[in-house]
Design an enzyme around this catalytic site. Structure first.
Site, PDB file in Angstrom:
ATOM      1  N   CYS A   2      -4.690 -11.080  -0.161  1.00  0.00           N
ATOM      2  CA  CYS A   2      -4.775 -12.538  -0.070  1.00  0.00           C
ATOM      3  C   CYS A   2      -3.747 -13.237  -0.954  1.00  0.00           C
ATOM      4  O   CYS A   2      -3.306 -12.687  -1.962  1.00  0.00           O
ATOM      5  CB  CYS A   2      -6.162 -12.984  -0.498  1.00  0.00           C
ATOM      6  SG  CYS A   2      -7.474 -12.210   0.432  1.00  0.00           S
ATOM      7  N   ARG A  27       2.499  -9.829   1.561  1.00  0.00           N
ATOM      8  CA  ARG A  27       1.388  -9.170   0.884  1.00  0.00           C
ATOM      9  C   ARG A  27       0.360  -8.620   1.886  1.00  0.00           C
ATOM     10  O   ARG A  27      -0.457  -7.796   1.517  1.00  0.00           O
ATOM     11  CB  ARG A  27       0.690 -10.165  -0.052  1.00  0.00           C
ATOM     12  CG  ARG A  27       1.587 -10.665  -1.163  1.00  0.00           C
ATOM     13  CD  ARG A  27       0.943 -11.822  -1.884  1.00  0.00           C
ATOM     14  NE  ARG A  27      -0.277 -11.429  -2.548  1.00  0.00           N
ATOM     15  CZ  ARG A  27      -0.347 -11.011  -3.815  1.00  0.00           C
ATOM     16  NH1 ARG A  27       0.736 -10.952  -4.545  1.00  0.00           N
ATOM     17  NH2 ARG A  27      -1.494 -10.683  -4.346  1.00  0.00           N
ATOM     18  N   TRP A  73      -6.818 -11.629   3.673  1.00  0.00           N
ATOM     19  CA  TRP A  73      -6.888 -10.236   4.158  1.00  0.00           C
ATOM     20  C   TRP A  73      -8.363  -9.881   4.139  1.00  0.00           C
ATOM     21  O   TRP A  73      -8.975  -9.808   3.073  1.00  0.00           O
ATOM     22  CB  TRP A  73      -6.073  -9.347   3.232  1.00  0.00           C
ATOM     23  CG  TRP A  73      -5.843  -7.961   3.719  1.00  0.00           C
ATOM     24  CD1 TRP A  73      -4.868  -7.544   4.586  1.00  0.00           C
ATOM     25  CD2 TRP A  73      -6.568  -6.782   3.356  1.00  0.00           C
ATOM     26  NE1 TRP A  73      -4.936  -6.184   4.778  1.00  0.00           N
ATOM     27  CE2 TRP A  73      -5.984  -5.681   4.043  1.00  0.00           C
ATOM     28  CE3 TRP A  73      -7.657  -6.520   2.527  1.00  0.00           C
ATOM     29  CZ2 TRP A  73      -6.432  -4.377   3.921  1.00  0.00           C
ATOM     30  CZ3 TRP A  73      -8.114  -5.208   2.407  1.00  0.00           C
ATOM     31  CH2 TRP A  73      -7.503  -4.156   3.102  1.00  0.00           C
ATOM     32  N   ASN A  97      -8.939 -15.425  -4.196  1.00  0.00           N
ATOM     33  CA  ASN A  97      -8.492 -14.024  -4.092  1.00  0.00           C
ATOM     34  C   ASN A  97      -9.433 -13.178  -4.933  1.00  0.00           C
ATOM     35  O   ASN A  97      -9.839 -13.604  -6.014  1.00  0.00           O
ATOM     36  CB  ASN A  97      -7.085 -13.843  -4.676  1.00  0.00           C
ATOM     37  CG  ASN A  97      -6.009 -14.412  -3.787  1.00  0.00           C
ATOM     38  OD1 ASN A  97      -6.295 -14.937  -2.718  1.00  0.00           O
ATOM     39  ND2 ASN A  97      -4.771 -14.296  -4.239  1.00  0.00           N
ATOM     40  N   GLY A  98      -9.708 -11.957  -4.465  1.00  0.00           N
ATOM     41  CA  GLY A  98     -10.573 -11.063  -5.238  1.00  0.00           C
ATOM     42  C   GLY A  98     -11.875 -10.823  -4.494  1.00  0.00           C
ATOM     43  O   GLY A  98     -12.005 -11.153  -3.307  1.00  0.00           O
ATOM     44  N   GLU A 481       6.210  11.811  -0.271  1.00  0.00           N
ATOM     45  CA  GLU A 481       6.647  10.431  -0.097  1.00  0.00           C
ATOM     46  C   GLU A 481       7.239  10.232   1.305  1.00  0.00           C
ATOM     47  O   GLU A 481       6.994   9.213   1.951  1.00  0.00           O
ATOM     48  CB  GLU A 481       7.667  10.078  -1.203  1.00  0.00           C
ATOM     49  CG  GLU A 481       8.308   8.714  -1.108  1.00  0.00           C
ATOM     50  CD  GLU A 481       7.331   7.548  -1.125  1.00  0.00           C
ATOM     51  OE1 GLU A 481       6.133   7.745  -1.385  1.00  0.00           O
ATOM     52  OE2 GLU A 481       7.787   6.421  -0.838  1.00  0.00           O
ATOM     53  N   LYS A 485       5.769   7.574   4.021  1.00  0.00           N
ATOM     54  CA  LYS A 485       6.612   6.539   4.644  1.00  0.00           C
ATOM     55  C   LYS A 485       6.494   6.611   6.156  1.00  0.00           C
ATOM     56  O   LYS A 485       6.342   5.589   6.829  1.00  0.00           O
ATOM     57  CB  LYS A 485       8.094   6.713   4.279  1.00  0.00           C
ATOM     58  CG  LYS A 485       8.535   6.330   2.897  1.00  0.00           C
ATOM     59  CD  LYS A 485       8.633   4.844   2.632  1.00  0.00           C
ATOM     60  CE  LYS A 485       7.320   4.328   2.124  1.00  0.00           C
ATOM     61  NZ  LYS A 485       7.051   4.486   0.713  1.00  0.00           N
ATOM     62  N   GLU A 488       3.040   5.513   7.422  1.00  0.00           N
ATOM     63  CA  GLU A 488       2.771   4.111   7.097  1.00  0.00           C
ATOM     64  C   GLU A 488       3.420   3.150   8.108  1.00  0.00           C
ATOM     65  O   GLU A 488       2.791   2.193   8.535  1.00  0.00           O
ATOM     66  CB  GLU A 488       3.348   3.863   5.707  1.00  0.00           C
ATOM     67  CG  GLU A 488       2.899   2.645   5.009  1.00  0.00           C
ATOM     68  CD  GLU A 488       3.450   2.601   3.578  1.00  0.00           C
ATOM     69  OE1 GLU A 488       2.904   1.829   2.805  1.00  0.00           O
ATOM     70  OE2 GLU A 488       4.420   3.306   3.243  1.00  0.00           O
ATOM     71  N   HIS A 504      -0.268  29.757   4.244  1.00  0.00           N
ATOM     72  CA  HIS A 504      -1.684  29.727   3.856  1.00  0.00           C
ATOM     73  C   HIS A 504      -2.498  28.769   4.728  1.00  0.00           C
ATOM     74  O   HIS A 504      -3.607  28.399   4.367  1.00  0.00           O
ATOM     75  CB  HIS A 504      -1.811  29.347   2.377  1.00  0.00           C
ATOM     76  CG  HIS A 504      -1.137  30.340   1.470  1.00  0.00           C
ATOM     77  ND1 HIS A 504      -1.589  31.617   1.296  1.00  0.00           N
ATOM     78  CD2 HIS A 504      -0.008  30.238   0.726  1.00  0.00           C
ATOM     79  CE1 HIS A 504      -0.792  32.275   0.468  1.00  0.00           C
ATOM     80  NE2 HIS A 504       0.184  31.458   0.113  1.00  0.00           N
ATOM     81  N   LYS A 604       0.590  -5.395   0.917  1.00  0.00           N
ATOM     82  CA  LYS A 604       1.597  -5.044  -0.085  1.00  0.00           C
ATOM     83  C   LYS A 604       0.962  -4.866  -1.462  1.00  0.00           C
ATOM     84  O   LYS A 604       1.249  -3.902  -2.153  1.00  0.00           O
ATOM     85  CB  LYS A 604       2.675  -6.128  -0.124  1.00  0.00           C
ATOM     86  CG  LYS A 604       3.813  -5.845  -1.099  1.00  0.00           C
ATOM     87  CD  LYS A 604       4.636  -4.660  -0.646  1.00  0.00           C
ATOM     88  CE  LYS A 604       5.716  -4.279  -1.627  1.00  0.00           C
ATOM     89  NZ  LYS A 604       6.272  -2.944  -1.315  1.00  0.00           N
TER      90      LYS A 604
HETATM   91  O1  M6R Z   1       2.035  -1.947  -6.367  1.00  0.00           O
HETATM   92  P1  M6R Z   1       1.730  -0.494  -6.553  1.00  0.00           P
HETATM   93  O2  M6R Z   1       2.966   0.320  -6.793  1.00  0.00           O
HETATM   94  O3  M6R Z   1       0.691  -0.239  -7.590  1.00  0.00           O
HETATM   95  O4  M6R Z   1       1.121  -0.023  -5.161  1.00  0.00           O
HETATM   96  C1  M6R Z   1       0.607   1.258  -4.988  1.00  0.00           C
HETATM   97  C2  M6R Z   1       0.469   1.591  -3.517  1.00  0.00           C
HETATM   98  O5  M6R Z   1      -0.422   0.698  -2.904  1.00  0.00           O
HETATM   99  C3  M6R Z   1       1.818   1.519  -2.795  1.00  0.00           C
HETATM  100  O6  M6R Z   1       2.773   2.349  -3.395  1.00  0.00           O
HETATM  101  C4  M6R Z   1       1.667   1.922  -1.322  1.00  0.00           C
HETATM  102  O7  M6R Z   1       1.329   3.276  -1.224  1.00  0.00           O
HETATM  103  C5  M6R Z   1       2.947   1.614  -0.562  1.00  0.00           C
HETATM  104  N1  M6R Z   1       2.648   0.792   0.576  1.00  0.00           N
HETATM  105  C6  M6R Z   1       3.663   2.812  -0.091  1.00  0.00           C
HETATM  106  O8  M6R Z   1       4.809   2.506   0.618  1.00  0.00           O
END
Ligand code: M6R
Length: 609
Positions: A2, A27, A73, A97-98, A481, A485, A488, A504, A604
């Site tokens: 949010c 976000r 959100w 927010n929260g 990673e 990516k 995601e 394994h 985000k």
């Molecule tokens: O803001 P942060 O680095 O703490 O966020 C952590 C994760 O939410 C963030 O890295 C998320 O996995 C990304 N969308 C990955 O691309």
């Protein structure tokens, strides 16, 4: 997640609020809304994008000098118009927010007091609670303060009332909120980027603060009700930093910004001839000199950066290091070590899980804390004794790219500092590492030039449902990673394994429909990795190998190789091998036609647990 924007001005604030919301879109959100006070409350809410809210505001000719706006959100209740913020009660409106943890209890109490609810949200209880107290005191600040005192959980709230058309009240606990200072106009926002077109002068609210904001005045009160001064910061960000420029997506822009981001992040170090603990804070030598272990707490991509750092720290600094998924850490019984350095890593600095993990670590008596973060004055930087700011600039794409490589740069500096403090670096090694860091941005630029080759690979991924990523040693977290990516943003299911683990279990998945992406640096494990690749080929698997230039793996019908320029890059190799994987997921997502910068279901900044 949010986002909040609010404004009180002598001009029409509607364009300011809408532009602020547009800047918070990155976000992640699923509905948006605003309230303007112009005589009475005028509320417009819309499911979907800020663009449709903007069109609705234009159609309804909404305008006024004070208002609050929100992107939501969904957590409590579906993303519907009735659940969208602002929520109203009587003549006042609230954005939030929260998460309010005691909302059910408050809801039944307020129903008993005669309030009826129009939404399924936890936020609506805040509106009614403020209204309840407002009826008694007729003072918006007093009512907000009393209501806030009863809220359990996390909140950043903005409140306006038709009875006070020049007054904006806000409060925060657990969720970030700042005040933007203008000339005869003032603003609130959950993120400074929302306000950059109108001001760079900001005041960050602290835990429990409540503020009363007018055209010419800003009064802040702490949790005990004392009037307090909060310092004014000039944001280093500029309005155009968050613009797309000539790029098609923010993710693409941010991948290509990495040489600049690394240059800026490393500036503090490469301008020096010696490794210095002060890069992490003025009293870092004292704190870091006493630690005998390192515990990392982070989520997602930041967790992968932590995993890389554990390899560096044990090998180069000879210090035990382990990485914990922040969302798990506080729910397990761990063995606290008061001499451990607790390192949180976060792009946003406001990830709820990471913040809670840090607080948990502190509650166990572990007070040697450091955060590696991209946002100055974020919750994590303020909660940590030491800090290292990555200078990636705003990262708008949900998929973290430049934040990751700059985190790695910061973590490598930490490794060098701890190695030096522990007597593990000779002067010659010190010079060697600093020299390697100086050439990193240029090398990264050369890796970016491989984009056409990576793009050509991506065409083969568009019709795939699964992919396997392999790496060994310090490159295993890079494989993790790469897989994160890809899933995601392209929604292709991807898994990562240390290549030695294939036999394994995961080898059972390998057939001609399973692309196997492998990171192949020319390090001490290359011989073993080549054997692992033979295991894949023997099962009909198609290999996509990202190799150092001198690794000696040649292209054939089912073995595709992209070679990084030059030979092995030593300890910095994981940073360089990351970039082709970022480009691969970006181009695979383009092939699939997904929303690259705003992938479905993701936000985000993950500000709820
Ligand atoms: O803001 P942060 O680095 O703490 O966020 C952590 C994760 O939410 C963030 O890295 C998320 O996995 C990304 N969308 C990955 O691309």
């Amino acid at each position: 997640m949010c986002g909040i924007v609010g404004a009180v001005a002598q001009r029409n604030v509607v364009p300011i609020l809408l532009e602020g919301l547009r800047r918070l879109e990155y976000r992640g959100y699923d509905s948006a809304g605003l309230v303007i006070i112009n005589g009475g409350l005028q509320r417009v809410r819309s499911i979907g994008r800020v663009a449709s809210l903007t069109a609705d505001c234009a159609a309804q000719q909404v305008h006024g000098h004070i208002g609050i706006a929100h992107t939501r959100w969904a957590t409590h209740g579906a993303p519907t118009e009735s659940n969208a913020h602002p929520h109203v009660s009587g003549g006042l409106a609230v954005v939030h927010n929260g998460i309010i943890e005691n909302h059910e209890e408050l809801r039944s109490r307020l129903k008993g007091a005669g309030f009826s609810f129009a939404s399924e949200t936890d936020t609506e209880v805040i509106a009614h609670l403020i209204e309840l107290y407002y009826r008694q005191s007729k003072d918006l600040l007093d009512a907000t303060r009393k209501a806030a005192a009863e809220l359990e959980g996390a909140y950043a709230i903005g409140v306006v009332s038709e009875d006070s058309p020049n007054r904006l009240v806000c409060a925060r606990k657990g969720s970030p909120l700042l005040i933007g200072l203008g000339i005869e106009e003032n603003f609130i926002a959950s993120d400074v980027s929302a306000l950059l077109p109108v001001t760079q002068r900001v005041m960050y609210l602290e835990e429990g603060d409540v503020a009363d904001i007018g055209l010419l005045s800003v009064n802040v009160f702490d949790a005990a009700g004392n009037k307090v001064d909060r310092s004014v910061h000039i944001s280093e960000l500029s309005a155009d930093m968050a613009e797309l420029g000539n790029y098609r997506h923010f993710m693409q822009k941010e991948i290509h910004e990495q040489p600049r981001a690394l240059t800026d992040t490393l500036l503090i170090a490469v301008a020096q001839d010696h490794i210095q603990p002060e890069w992490f804070g003025f009293d870092a030598a004292e704190i870091l000199g006493k630690v005998d272990a390192v515990t990392f707490l982070a989520c997602g991509t930041s967790f992968h950066a932590a995993k890389v750092a554990t390899y560096w720290l044990e090998e180069i600094a000879g210090i035990p290091a382990h990485a914990e998924v922040a969302s798990e850490y506080r729910y397990r019984t761990s063995v606290p070590n008061p001499n451990a350095l607790i390192v949180t890593i976060s792009q946003s600095g406001e990830t709820a899980d990471t913040l809670a993990a840090l607080n948990h670590a502190k509650s166990l008596g572990q007070d040697k804390t450091l955060t590696i973060c991209n946002v100055p004055e974020s919750a994590l930087t303020r909660a940590s004794r030491l800090k290292f700011l990555t200078r990636a600039g705003p990262e708008i794409g949900v998929a973290s790219t430049k934040a990751f490589t700059t985190q790695l740069a910061g973590l490598f500096l930490l490794t060098l500092v701890l190695a030096k403090l522990r007597g593990r670096l000779t002067p010659a090694q010190e010079v060697e590492h600093l020299t390697a860091l100086r050439s990193l941005p240029n090398k990264l630029q050369q890796v970016l030039a491989l984009e056409p080759e990576v793009e050509a690979w991506s065409h083969r991924f568009a019709n795939k449902n699964h992919a396997l990523f392999l790496g060994r040693g310090v490159h295993y977290p890079i494989a993790l990673e790469g897989a994160l990516k890809l899933k995601e943003i392209s929604y292709i299911h991807a898994e990562a394994y240390p290549a030695g683990e294939l036999k394994h279990g995961p080898l059972a998945l390998v057939d001609e429909d399973m692309p196997v992406i492998t990171i192949a640096p020319n390090d001490q494990l290359i011989g073993k990795l080549k054997s692992n690749l033979q295991e894949v080929r023997a099962r009909g698997g198609e290999l996509y190998v990202i190799a150092d230039g001198d690794v000696g793996i040649e292209e054939s019908e089912f073995v595709h190789v992209i070679k990084l320029p030059g030979g092995h890059n030593g300890a910095l190799s994981p940073i360089l091998h990351t970039v082709p994987l970022q480009m691969l997921s970006y181009h695979a997502a383009l092939q699939k036609g997904t929303d690259v910068d705003k992938p479905r279901n993701l936000a985000k900044s993950v500000t709820v647990e």
